[in-house]
Scaffold this motif. Structure first.
Motif, PDB file in Angstrom:
ATOM      1  N   GLY A  25      55.116 -28.825  32.145  1.00  0.00           N
ATOM      2  CA  GLY A  25      55.194 -29.688  30.980  1.00  0.00           C
ATOM      3  C   GLY A  25      56.157 -29.251  29.895  1.00  0.00           C
ATOM      4  N   PHE A  26      57.000 -28.278  30.172  1.00  0.00           N
ATOM      5  CA  PHE A  26      57.972 -27.829  29.177  1.00  0.00           C
ATOM      6  C   PHE A  26      59.281 -28.593  29.325  1.00  0.00           C
ATOM      7  N   GLU A  27      59.952 -28.799  28.208  1.00  0.00           N
ATOM      8  CA  GLU A  27      61.308 -29.338  28.198  1.00  0.00           C
ATOM      9  C   GLU A  27      62.251 -28.132  28.206  1.00  0.00           C
ATOM     10  N   ILE A  28      63.276 -28.164  29.051  1.00  0.00           N
ATOM     11  CA  ILE A  28      64.116 -26.990  29.288  1.00  0.00           C
ATOM     12  C   ILE A  28      65.562 -27.247  28.884  1.00  0.00           C
ATOM     13  N   SER A  29      66.169 -26.236  28.288  1.00  0.00           N
ATOM     14  CA  SER A  29      67.620 -26.167  28.179  1.00  0.00           C
ATOM     15  C   SER A  29      67.997 -24.763  28.629  1.00  0.00           C
ATOM     16  N   VAL A  30      69.251 -24.599  29.013  1.00  0.00           N
ATOM     17  CA  VAL A  30      69.659 -23.320  29.589  1.00  0.00           C
ATOM     18  C   VAL A  30      70.971 -22.842  28.993  1.00  0.00           C
ATOM     19  N   ALA A  31      71.150 -21.524  29.058  1.00  0.00           N
ATOM     20  CA  ALA A  31      72.405 -20.862  28.720  1.00  0.00           C
ATOM     21  C   ALA A  31      72.566 -19.709  29.694  1.00  0.00           C
ATOM     22  N   SER A  32      73.806 -19.374  30.003  1.00  0.00           N
ATOM     23  CA  SER A  32      74.042 -18.310  30.989  1.00  0.00           C
ATOM     24  C   SER A  32      74.570 -17.025  30.371  1.00  0.00           C
ATOM     25  N   ASP A  33      74.726 -17.003  29.047  1.00  0.00           N
ATOM     26  CA  ASP A  33      75.177 -15.768  28.392  1.00  0.00           C
ATOM     27  C   ASP A  33      74.697 -15.757  26.943  1.00  0.00           C
ATOM     28  N   GLY A  36      76.299 -18.372  24.530  1.00  0.00           N
ATOM     29  CA  GLY A  36      75.736 -19.694  24.782  1.00  0.00           C
ATOM     30  C   GLY A  36      74.324 -19.815  24.235  1.00  0.00           C
ATOM     31  N   ALA A  37      73.563 -18.728  24.328  1.00  0.00           N
ATOM     32  CA  ALA A  37      72.192 -18.730  23.800  1.00  0.00           C
ATOM     33  C   ALA A  37      72.196 -18.938  22.292  1.00  0.00           C
ATOM     34  N   ILE A  38      73.069 -18.236  21.607  1.00  0.00           N
ATOM     35  CA  ILE A  38      73.149 -18.363  20.148  1.00  0.00           C
ATOM     36  C   ILE A  38      73.560 -19.781  19.764  1.00  0.00           C
ATOM     37  N   GLU A  39      74.561 -20.314  20.445  1.00  0.00           N
ATOM     38  CA  GLU A  39      75.038 -21.661  20.159  1.00  0.00           C
ATOM     39  C   GLU A  39      73.948 -22.704  20.400  1.00  0.00           C
ATOM     40  N   ARG A  40      73.284 -22.627  21.565  1.00  0.00           N
ATOM     41  CA  ARG A  40      72.236 -23.612  21.880  1.00  0.00           C
ATOM     42  C   ARG A  40      71.059 -23.500  20.919  1.00  0.00           C
ATOM     43  N   ALA A  41      70.665 -22.273  20.591  1.00  0.00           N
ATOM     44  CA  ALA A  41      69.536 -22.094  19.668  1.00  0.00           C
ATOM     45  C   ALA A  41      69.850 -22.709  18.317  1.00  0.00           C
ATOM     46  N   ARG A  42      71.065 -22.542  17.841  1.00  0.00           N
ATOM     47  CA  ARG A  42      71.447 -23.117  16.547  1.00  0.00           C
ATOM     48  C   ARG A  42      71.494 -24.639  16.612  1.00  0.00           C
ATOM     49  N   MET A  43      71.996 -25.189  17.719  1.00  0.00           N
ATOM     50  CA  MET A  43      72.128 -26.647  17.853  1.00  0.00           C
ATOM     51  C   MET A  43      70.801 -27.332  18.148  1.00  0.00           C
ATOM     52  N   GLU A  44      69.972 -26.722  19.003  1.00  0.00           N
ATOM     53  CA  GLU A  44      68.790 -27.401  19.535  1.00  0.00           C
ATOM     54  C   GLU A  44      67.468 -26.984  18.903  1.00  0.00           C
ATOM     55  N   SER A  45      67.425 -25.854  18.223  1.00  0.00           N
ATOM     56  CA  SER A  45      66.186 -25.337  17.637  1.00  0.00           C
ATOM     57  C   SER A  45      65.020 -25.399  18.624  1.00  0.00           C
ATOM     58  N   PRO A  46      65.121 -24.664  19.753  1.00  0.00           N
ATOM     59  CA  PRO A  46      64.019 -24.683  20.717  1.00  0.00           C
ATOM     60  C   PRO A  46      62.754 -24.076  20.105  1.00  0.00           C
ATOM     61  N   ASP A  47      61.624 -24.348  20.730  1.00  0.00           N
ATOM     62  CA  ASP A  47      60.368 -23.779  20.264  1.00  0.00           C
ATOM     63  C   ASP A  47      60.252 -22.297  20.620  1.00  0.00           C
ATOM     64  N   ILE A  48      60.910 -21.904  21.716  1.00  0.00           N
ATOM     65  CA  ILE A  48      60.855 -20.518  22.183  1.00  0.00           C
ATOM     66  C   ILE A  48      62.077 -20.241  23.055  1.00  0.00           C
ATOM     67  N   ILE A  49      62.468 -18.974  23.108  1.00  0.00           N
ATOM     68  CA  ILE A  49      63.606 -18.556  23.922  1.00  0.00           C
ATOM     69  C   ILE A  49      63.133 -17.495  24.911  1.00  0.00           C
ATOM     70  N   LEU A  50      63.484 -17.687  26.185  1.00  0.00           N
ATOM     71  CA  LEU A  50      63.278 -16.663  27.211  1.00  0.00           C
ATOM     72  C   LEU A  50      64.645 -16.046  27.461  1.00  0.00           C
ATOM     73  N   MET A  51      64.811 -14.771  27.090  1.00  0.00           N
ATOM     74  CA  MET A  51      66.119 -14.139  27.040  1.00  0.00           C
ATOM     75  C   MET A  51      66.227 -12.987  28.036  1.00  0.00           C
ATOM     76  N   ASP A  52      67.045 -13.196  29.079  1.00  0.00           N
ATOM     77  CA  ASP A  52      67.410 -12.082  29.949  1.00  0.00           C
ATOM     78  C   ASP A  52      68.182 -11.091  29.087  1.00  0.00           C
ATOM     79  N   CYS A  53      67.934  -9.813  29.255  1.00  0.00           N
ATOM     80  CA  CYS A  53      68.627  -8.828  28.426  1.00  0.00           C
ATOM     81  C   CYS A  53      69.963  -8.399  29.017  1.00  0.00           C
ATOM     82  N   SER A  54      70.091  -8.409  30.311  1.00  0.00           N
ATOM     83  CA  SER A  54      71.327  -7.977  30.973  1.00  0.00           C
ATOM     84  C   SER A  54      72.229  -9.183  31.197  1.00  0.00           C
ATOM     85  N   LEU A  55      72.995  -9.512  30.173  1.00  0.00           N
ATOM     86  CA  LEU A  55      73.883 -10.669  30.210  1.00  0.00           C
ATOM     87  C   LEU A  55      75.333 -10.210  30.050  1.00  0.00           C
TER      88      LEU A  55
END
Length: 134
Positions: A25-33, A36-55
């Motif tokens: 039931g979650f809505e998903i957006s993705v980033a591969s680095d 991209g994570a910073i850009e998407r978070a600023r644009m989309e304001s997700p409720d939570i971020i799952l962040m791989d550390c080795s990018l």
């Protein structure tokens, strides 16, 4: 429907996790680095971020630091996804501002429980099927 930003550079891991979370039931957006994570978070304001550390380029630790330093994104919970058995990754993630840490290989019911707790949602992990991308 909670919005989750998945930041993962491994296509198959990102796709498998996305499918599992969509089924829950979650809505998903993705980033591969990290950039991209910073850009998407600023644009989309997700409720939570799952962040791989080795990018590549900007790693997950630095991306988390930047997100937590930005007034527009600092309140978004971040769960760091770290490699099992690699010393200090969890500690580094928490020091970078992540709210929680989970280790790979991911145990989906455990991760969803952490997501629910971070978002203040009821924990429904007992109803999830066993681990896998099934």
């Amino acid at each position: 429907m909670p919005r989750v930003l998945i930041v993962e550079d491994n296509d198959s891991e990102r796709d498998a996790l996305s499918r599992r979370l969509v089924r829950q039931g979650f809505e998903i957006s993705v980033a591969s680095d990290g950039a991209g994570a910073i850009e998407r978070a600023r644009m989309e304001s997700p409720d939570i971020i799952l962040m791989d550390c080795s990018l590549p380029d900007i790693d997950g630790w630095e991306a988390a630091r930047r997100l937590k330093a930005d007034p527009g994104t600092q309140s978004i919970p971040i769960i760091a996804l770290t490699s099992q058995g690699v010393p200090d990754e969890s500690e580094r993630a928490l020091d970078a501002g992540c709210n929680d840490v989970d280790t790979k290989p991911l145990d989906i019911p455990r991760l969803i429980g952490k997501i629910h707790r971070a978002l203040g949602l009821p924990d429904r992990t007992r109803s999830l099927p066993p681990r896998g991308d099934g």
